[in-house]
Design a protein around this motif. Structure first.
Motif, PDB file in Angstrom:
ATOM      1  N   GLU A 145       1.020  -1.502  -0.417  1.00 41.93           N
ATOM      2  CA  GLU A 145       0.183  -0.045   0.076  1.00 41.93           C
ATOM      3  C   GLU A 145       0.828   1.631   0.089  1.00 41.93           C
ATOM      4  O   GLU A 145       2.233   1.353   0.525  1.00 41.93           O
ATOM      5  N   LYS A 146       0.113   2.536  -0.275  1.00 48.12           N
ATOM      6  CA  LYS A 146       0.649   3.558   0.043  1.00 48.12           C
ATOM      7  C   LYS A 146       1.417   4.182   1.093  1.00 48.12           C
ATOM      8  O   LYS A 146       0.338   3.519   2.578  1.00 48.12           O
ATOM      9  N   GLU A 147       2.784   4.391   1.259  1.00 50.91           N
ATOM     10  CA  GLU A 147       3.536   5.033   2.628  1.00 50.91           C
ATOM     11  C   GLU A 147       2.694   6.122   3.505  1.00 50.91           C
ATOM     12  O   GLU A 147       2.456   6.263   4.152  1.00 50.91           O
TER      13      GLU A 147
ATOM     14  N   PHE B 138       3.554  -3.386  12.556  1.00 49.72           N
ATOM     15  CA  PHE B 138       3.006  -1.920  11.840  1.00 49.72           C
ATOM     16  C   PHE B 138       4.009  -1.753  10.261  1.00 49.72           C
ATOM     17  O   PHE B 138       3.941  -0.496   9.782  1.00 49.72           O
ATOM     18  N   ASN B 139       3.964  -2.450   9.295  1.00 51.69           N
ATOM     19  CA  ASN B 139       4.337  -3.121   8.408  1.00 51.69           C
ATOM     20  C   ASN B 139       4.897  -1.783   8.034  1.00 51.69           C
ATOM     21  O   ASN B 139       5.596  -1.704   7.135  1.00 51.69           O
TER      22      ASN B 139
ATOM     23  N   LYS C 144      14.356   3.882   1.845  1.00 51.05           N
ATOM     24  CA  LYS C 144      13.859   5.433   0.650  1.00 51.05           C
ATOM     25  C   LYS C 144      12.204   5.536   0.977  1.00 51.05           C
ATOM     26  O   LYS C 144      12.637   6.891   2.237  1.00 51.05           O
ATOM     27  N   ASP C 145      10.974   5.339   0.720  1.00 55.23           N
ATOM     28  CA  ASP C 145      10.315   6.042   1.418  1.00 55.23           C
ATOM     29  C   ASP C 145       8.891   5.346   2.717  1.00 55.23           C
ATOM     30  O   ASP C 145       8.967   5.752   3.136  1.00 55.23           O
ATOM     31  N   TRP C 146       9.561   4.149   2.637  1.00 50.94           N
ATOM     32  CA  TRP C 146       8.927   3.113   3.599  1.00 50.94           C
ATOM     33  C   TRP C 146       9.969   3.202   4.610  1.00 50.94           C
ATOM     34  O   TRP C 146      10.782   3.067   4.911  1.00 50.94           O
ATOM     35  N   GLY C 147       8.915   3.172   6.434  1.00 48.37           N
ATOM     36  CA  GLY C 147       9.205   3.460   7.597  1.00 48.37           C
ATOM     37  C   GLY C 147       9.184   5.246   7.269  1.00 48.37           C
ATOM     38  O   GLY C 147       9.836   5.411   8.751  1.00 48.37           O
ATOM     39  N   LEU C 148       9.001   6.139   6.758  1.00 47.75           N
ATOM     40  CA  LEU C 148       8.725   6.759   7.226  1.00 47.75           C
ATOM     41  C   LEU C 148       7.701   7.937   7.950  1.00 47.75           C
ATOM     42  O   LEU C 148       8.116   8.559   9.786  1.00 47.75           O
ATOM     43  N   ALA C 149       6.525   6.984   8.202  1.00 45.94           N
ATOM     44  CA  ALA C 149       5.585   6.819   8.602  1.00 45.94           C
ATOM     45  C   ALA C 149       5.745   6.732  10.596  1.00 45.94           C
ATOM     46  O   ALA C 149       5.898   7.427  11.483  1.00 45.94           O
ATOM     47  N   LEU C 150       7.344   5.387  10.709  1.00 42.02           N
ATOM     48  CA  LEU C 150       6.886   4.852  11.760  1.00 42.02           C
ATOM     49  C   LEU C 150       8.327   5.733  11.981  1.00 42.02           C
ATOM     50  O   LEU C 150       8.274   6.560  13.974  1.00 42.02           O
ATOM     51  N   VAL C 151       9.721   5.842  11.709  1.00 37.87           N
ATOM     52  CA  VAL C 151      10.608   6.619  12.397  1.00 37.87           C
ATOM     53  C   VAL C 151      10.052   8.636  11.902  1.00 37.87           C
ATOM     54  O   VAL C 151      10.305   9.154  12.899  1.00 37.87           O
ATOM     55  N   THR C 152       9.780   9.170  11.227  1.00 39.77           N
ATOM     56  CA  THR C 152       9.902  10.419  11.207  1.00 39.77           C
ATOM     57  C   THR C 152       8.235  10.514  11.668  1.00 39.77           C
ATOM     58  O   THR C 152       8.624  11.986  12.291  1.00 39.77           O
ATOM     59  N   ILE C 153       7.627  10.477  11.304  1.00 36.38           N
ATOM     60  CA  ILE C 153       6.394  11.129  12.080  1.00 36.38           C
ATOM     61  C   ILE C 153       6.233  10.101  13.491  1.00 36.38           C
ATOM     62  O   ILE C 153       5.605  11.201  14.279  1.00 36.38           O
ATOM     63  N   LEU C 154       6.351   9.495  14.054  1.00 40.25           N
ATOM     64  CA  LEU C 154       6.019   8.792  14.950  1.00 40.25           C
ATOM     65  C   LEU C 154       7.269   9.227  15.677  1.00 40.25           C
ATOM     66  O   LEU C 154       7.000   8.782  17.252  1.00 40.25           O
ATOM     67  N   LYS C 155       8.344   9.412  15.257  1.00 36.60           N
ATOM     68  CA  LYS C 155       9.581   9.353  16.438  1.00 36.60           C
ATOM     69  C   LYS C 155      10.106   8.326  17.184  1.00 36.60           C
ATOM     70  O   LYS C 155      10.799   8.570  18.029  1.00 36.60           O
ATOM     71  N   ALA C 156       9.971   7.031  16.369  1.00 38.02           N
ATOM     72  CA  ALA C 156      10.530   5.485  16.716  1.00 38.02           C
ATOM     73  C   ALA C 156      11.764   5.331  16.949  1.00 38.02           C
ATOM     74  O   ALA C 156      11.979   5.262  15.510  1.00 38.02           O
ATOM     75  N   GLY C 157      12.775   5.172  17.858  1.00 38.79           N
ATOM     76  CA  GLY C 157      14.183   4.695  16.881  1.00 38.79           C
ATOM     77  C   GLY C 157      14.855   4.275  18.006  1.00 38.79           C
ATOM     78  O   GLY C 157      14.552   4.103  19.422  1.00 38.79           O
ATOM     79  N   ASP C 158      16.370   5.016  18.345  1.00 40.61           N
ATOM     80  CA  ASP C 158      17.103   3.775  19.565  1.00 40.61           C
ATOM     81  C   ASP C 158      16.782   4.815  20.421  1.00 40.61           C
ATOM     82  O   ASP C 158      15.893   5.820  20.414  1.00 40.61           O
ATOM     83  N   LYS C 159      17.777   5.387  21.849  1.00 41.60           N
ATOM     84  CA  LYS C 159      17.648   5.401  22.898  1.00 41.60           C
ATOM     85  C   LYS C 159      17.354   7.423  23.225  1.00 41.60           C
ATOM     86  O   LYS C 159      17.349   7.915  23.514  1.00 41.60           O
ATOM     87  N   SER C 160      17.823   7.737  21.493  1.00 39.68           N
ATOM     88  CA  SER C 160      18.082   9.118  21.691  1.00 39.68           C
ATOM     89  C   SER C 160      16.440   9.690  20.441  1.00 39.68           C
ATOM     90  O   SER C 160      16.297  10.937  20.890  1.00 39.68           O
ATOM     91  N   ALA C 161      16.294   8.579  20.020  1.00 36.82           N
ATOM     92  CA  ALA C 161      15.012   9.325  19.937  1.00 36.82           C
ATOM     93  C   ALA C 161      13.608   9.222  21.018  1.00 36.82           C
ATOM     94  O   ALA C 161      13.921   9.370  22.068  1.00 36.82           O
ATOM     95  N   SER C 162      12.166  10.071  20.661  1.00 34.89           N
ATOM     96  CA  SER C 162      11.306  10.290  21.267  1.00 34.89           C
ATOM     97  C   SER C 162      10.804   9.722  22.378  1.00 34.89           C
ATOM     98  O   SER C 162      10.461   8.847  22.761  1.00 34.89           O
ATOM     99  N   LEU C 163      10.459   7.939  21.138  1.00 38.82           N
ATOM    100  CA  LEU C 163      10.161   6.645  21.727  1.00 38.82           C
ATOM    101  C   LEU C 163      11.100   5.977  21.432  1.00 38.82           C
ATOM    102  O   LEU C 163      12.179   5.690  20.267  1.00 38.82           O
ATOM    103  N   TYR C 164      11.612   5.234  22.724  1.00 38.71           N
ATOM    104  CA  TYR C 164      12.425   4.085  21.712  1.00 38.71           C
ATOM    105  C   TYR C 164      11.238   2.549  21.488  1.00 38.71           C
ATOM    106  O   TYR C 164      10.775   2.277  21.871  1.00 38.71           O
ATOM    107  N   ASN C 165      12.661   2.347  19.892  1.00 41.74           N
ATOM    108  CA  ASN C 165      12.300   1.163  19.291  1.00 41.74           C
ATOM    109  C   ASN C 165      12.892  -0.142  19.577  1.00 41.74           C
ATOM    110  O   ASN C 165      13.959  -0.173  20.162  1.00 41.74           O
TER     111      ASN C 165
END
Length: 310
Positions: free
Chosen positions: A159-161, A189-190, A197-218
């Motif tokens: 589906e579209k990002e 979360f697919n 590329k564009d896949w993962g923008l929603a999780l990383v850029t908008i939800l801001k989930a990432g390593d321990k420096s991010a707002s949310l820790y994945n």
């Protein structure tokens, strides 16, 4: 000194450790024709989805869930509450006392569910504009603590990002109002844990989930990079399933995450000849007949948490 130790032991014993998991069970349908089934799961047609196949599928998924032995487990791709109850019964003495299944919209074929050993205090669904499936928020009572669990199943990679961006934006805006609260985000979360590329923008850029420096820790960042995958398709391995936490689960109060406890759950019986997920088998690349073999195209992931005594 001995007296002080004896007094302290009951405080240690009163803390509670518990396991949280998420597992995409790959299309758990019943055998009642309701009109919305995928073609290969229309009961009693040429694809061979029938009561016997259902019982095999339930037995296989129940085996995995029983072996995981989680206290809270989100399940993706469950057709309805009736088949969820059948699965729970198949767990025997490991059946869960508390179940959640949402009120499913007409356009929805499969939904997300929850099995819990903790009481469900309340539950609600966050609607996503122009999308059939919502995000479900379940409040659990764990000892004297409340924990919100948000269970997710975002649109598939094909589906579209932009569709996943709708989910991420809606959830992000909700969480802005929950600052300081304790919650866990989990499900399929697919989306990969890093932008491809564009896949993962929603999780990383908008939800801001990432390593321990991010707002949310994945929690994927607990593992070495080559171990970060829960799904495989052909040669592609991806971390589509996630457990994500806010900083409040690492502040020494209330409910806490056990550091480095993320685990990709596997057992030999769940693996194909490449040690990837041994998915539920349908001949002719999914267009043929159910074979009565396999489990899911996803591995479950688990993590440990504990309560903190005030």
């Amino acid at each position: 000194m001995i007296r002080w130790v004896l007094l302290f032991i009951p405080l240690l014993l009163s803390a509670l450790e518990f396991k949280v998991a998420t597992y995409n069970v790959e299309n758990l349908f019943d055998v009642q024709k309701e009109g919305g089934e995928y073609e290969e799961y229309v009961p009693n047609n040429k694809h061979g989805w029938n009561e016997a196949m259902l019982q095999i599928k339930i037995a296989h998924i129940a085996r995995v869930i029983a072996d995981i032995d989680a206290d809270v487990i989100a399940l993706e791709e469950v057709e309805n509450k009736a088949v969820l109850k059948q699965l729970n019964v198949a767990l025997g003495n490991k059946a869960y006392p508390y179940l959640f299944y949402p009120n499913k919209k007409e356009r929805v074929t499969i939904e997300t569910a929850l099995l819990s050993r903790f009481p469900i205090d309340k539950a609600s669904t966050i609607a996503i504009k122009d999308q059939p499936r919502g995000i479900h928020r379940i409040t659990l009572k764990i000892k004297n603590q409340s924990l919100d669990v948000y269970i997710n199943h975002w649109p598939a990679q094909k589906e579209k990002e932009e569709e996943r961006l709708m989910y991420a934006t809606t959830l992000h805006n909700i969480l802005l109002k929950e600052e300081g609260k304790e919650y866990i985000l989990l499900g399929d979360f697919n989306s990969p844990y890093q932008v491809q590329k564009d896949w993962g923008l929603a999780l990383v850029t908008i939800l801001k989930a990432g390593d321990k420096s991010a707002s949310l820790y994945n929690l994927w960042y607990d593992l070495p990079q080559d171990k970060r995958y829960s799904h495989s398709y052909g040669k592609q391995k991806a971390a589509l399933d996630h457990i994500i936490i806010p900083k409040t689960l690492s502040d020494g109060k209330g409910i806490e995450y056990n550091p480095s406890s993320l685990t990709v759950f596997t057992r030999p019986y769940m693996l194909d000849d490449k040690s990837d997920p041994k998915r539920w088998q349908i001949s002719d690349r999914g267009r043929g007949v159910h074979q009565g073999d396999g489990y899911s195209d996803h591995f479950p992931i688990t993590a440990l948490f504990h309560t903190v005594n005030d």
